[in-house]
Motif scaffolding. Sequence first.
Motif, PDB file in Angstrom:
ATOM      1  N   THR C 126      26.030 -14.818 -42.784  1.00  0.00           N
ATOM      2  CA  THR C 126      25.266 -13.691 -42.435  1.00  0.00           C
ATOM      3  C   THR C 126      26.099 -12.362 -42.098  1.00  0.00           C
ATOM      4  O   THR C 126      25.698 -11.307 -42.474  1.00  0.00           O
ATOM      5  N   GLU C 127      27.348 -12.514 -41.698  1.00  0.00           N
ATOM      6  CA  GLU C 127      27.977 -11.331 -41.259  1.00  0.00           C
ATOM      7  C   GLU C 127      28.561 -10.943 -42.756  1.00  0.00           C
ATOM      8  O   GLU C 127      28.491  -9.763 -42.459  1.00  0.00           O
ATOM      9  N   THR C 130      25.813  -8.755 -43.811  1.00  0.00           N
ATOM     10  CA  THR C 130      25.477  -7.670 -42.980  1.00  0.00           C
ATOM     11  C   THR C 130      26.688  -6.406 -43.215  1.00  0.00           C
ATOM     12  O   THR C 130      26.385  -5.125 -43.379  1.00  0.00           O
ATOM     13  N   SER C 135      20.147  -4.876 -44.572  1.00  0.00           N
ATOM     14  CA  SER C 135      19.452  -4.675 -43.539  1.00  0.00           C
ATOM     15  C   SER C 135      18.931  -6.163 -42.918  1.00  0.00           C
ATOM     16  O   SER C 135      19.183  -7.078 -43.355  1.00  0.00           O
ATOM     17  N   PRO C 136      18.793  -6.151 -41.469  1.00  0.00           N
ATOM     18  CA  PRO C 136      18.577  -7.433 -40.862  1.00  0.00           C
ATOM     19  C   PRO C 136      17.262  -8.334 -41.705  1.00  0.00           C
ATOM     20  O   PRO C 136      17.529  -9.436 -41.934  1.00  0.00           O
ATOM     21  N   GLN C 138      16.587  -8.002 -45.029  1.00  0.00           N
ATOM     22  CA  GLN C 138      17.456  -8.439 -46.050  1.00  0.00           C
ATOM     23  C   GLN C 138      18.263  -9.765 -46.044  1.00  0.00           C
ATOM     24  O   GLN C 138      18.118 -10.676 -46.512  1.00  0.00           O
ATOM     25  N   VAL C 139      19.049  -9.443 -44.973  1.00  0.00           N
ATOM     26  CA  VAL C 139      19.933 -10.637 -44.562  1.00  0.00           C
ATOM     27  C   VAL C 139      18.848 -12.028 -44.289  1.00  0.00           C
ATOM     28  O   VAL C 139      19.469 -13.102 -45.008  1.00  0.00           O
ATOM     29  N   THR C 140      18.135 -11.858 -43.705  1.00  0.00           N
ATOM     30  CA  THR C 140      17.117 -13.110 -43.398  1.00  0.00           C
ATOM     31  C   THR C 140      16.539 -13.533 -44.663  1.00  0.00           C
ATOM     32  O   THR C 140      16.558 -14.836 -45.100  1.00  0.00           O
TER      33      THR C 140
END
Lengths: 250, 228, 229
Positions: C126-127, C130, C135-136, C138-140
Amino acid sequence: MKKTLCAAAMTFATLAGAASAADLKICVEGAYPPFSETATDGSVVGFDIDIANALCADMGKSCEMLKTDWDGIIPALLERKCDAIIASMSITEERKQVIDFSGKYYNTPGRFVGKDGMSEDDLSGKTVGVQRGTIHQAFMEGEFPDVELKLYGSQDEVYLDLVAGRIDASMADSIAQLDGFLNTEAGDGFGFFGGSYSIPKYHGDGAGIGVRKADTELRDAFSTSISNIRTSGEYETINSKYFAFDIYGG
Amino acid sequence: MADLISYMPLLMRGMVTTILLAILGLALATVFGGLGAAGKLSGGRIAKRVVWLYTSIVRGIPDIVMLLLLYFGGQRLINDIGGMLGWDYVELSKFLSGVLTIGFIYGAYLTETFRGAYLTIPRGQVEAAQALGLRPFTTLIKVSIPQLVRFALPGYANVWQVLVKSTAVVSIIGLQDLVGLANDAGKTVRQPFVFFSFVLLAYLCITFVSTTLFDWLERRTALKTHES
Amino acid sequence: MNPDLVLQNWQLFASGVWMTLQLTFLSLLIGFLIALPFGIMRARRVKYISPLINGYVYLFRGTPLLVQLYLIYYGFSQFEAVRESILWPILREAWWCALITFALNSGAYATEIIRGAISTTPKGETEAATALGMSPFQVTSLVLVPSALRRALPQYGNEVVFMLHGSAVASIITIQDILGAGRTLNAKFYVAYEGFITAALLYMAITFCLVGIFRQLEKRFLKHLDLKR
């Protein structure tokens, strides 16, 4: 460790070897009031059980009641889990191919029960509940093919779903429904409708005591005892404990 | 509510039956699992095949179907064998059928648990024990099994949690366990909601107590590390 | 054992298989739709909501499926209020009661599986996302969830088989699934095992198909984790 193993082995031995000391083991059902229902302490009581005890007393034998689900009651007899079935089982040709029966110990017709005001003409396309593997299932399949049938494990479950409105009507023995349901609080607003059915092809010759085919002596002993308790007045005493009229039938 | 209280002694008896069923079932499963793991780890080709067949059958059939098969089919088998050997009638009781079914099913799961745990024991330890002159049996008792307990415990606890819930299905052959009695009573007094809610709570209690117990056991048997 | 009896009544079993498959897969689908947001929220420890989800998961995983089904089918219909509510047309049907129970049950197990897979996702994944400017959300949705779902595959395969086997209790509330067909056969012809043996064989066949399918899926989606030397 050894001790625990020994204890476990002994428990198993006792459980496995818990053969009963009674002369006869009788399969009863326990979910068919007022003929057979389960009391608060877990024991089974009702007309069938009283009759069973009276017959055993007449035969001079000790009996043990074995509560068995309807679904497995004939297999239980065949596999010798019990020696006789006293569970309001109708004497039919189909069943006679598998087991044998004493003479009848009562005979009452089958009837529909539904919400007050229902009639047989309303039934088409409706849902009717019956107990799986009963004469009433065969009757409904034969005579009311356009009615949707729902099969239940016990008659108590049919009543629960009738009250809940999951089924529109129940088809079962008239007396069982009268005392097991209509005359109880839950039966408010429900009543009999349609005819009284007692068609030999489906309904057989009344309820008898089922035994294994090989046990002809036991079968005859039961038949004799039934007529004995009829003449001795014992039958009448039990009958009047549950019903306002003689259910033995003509 | 009043009805629930008047039925409480009966329900408590049912709960005892349920717990007894689960504990004896687990004991039997442990035996089956031990044999299965031993067969898989050190048995010959035939033993391995048998264990494979055993675990495959168990994985393929729902517990409720297995129970019905054993209760009815098992009795026929006993009658047939008994008939040949000239025994008297031997009854396969509902309780015993339940214990056998549960033991048979969860023995297959424990086979995997035990095998996995055994394989986690570093090979070097057994070799070291041999080098020290310990006999194979002593090695098993003093070296392998104590560690097996440690490594198998989490898996064992998981199997137990699933096994406890499996006891509920034994009620359908008419065993007067917690579920069977609550079912009958709930229908008789026409308050199934109250009685089944009670059963749910009772099972949650069993789950909670056993989780706590197994956690404590795991902590006790855990390897002491610098962190702890 | 009388195989002819089974063959003559093959339609009974065919419709039983269809019913079982229908219930199993719809429950799994709905269960998955419940579990995805719940699993993410649990892994994230969202305030106020997480404890509620915990309660749901604990309740359904800590009690037998059979009792849950009894409670929803027989328990709820005890109340006049339920019978007069707008939900009654649904709760009146045994099929819906079974589906609701199974879906909630499967949802609880799948929530736990997804939560486990998400919380064991390496932080680096996830890092990195990012750092790439995602965006959070999109990361999820693009990194965290797909990666976690892949790794959850073996456990989810177990859950699918578990649900298939669990669905056999539906026969107790009048549903004609595989076991229901077996019981009807037994009751109709007064036999003890023909129905059960047939049911057992059918469940076994379906189980092995499912296991095979999941093995293929694992081969495909977990290739990157294959540590075989």
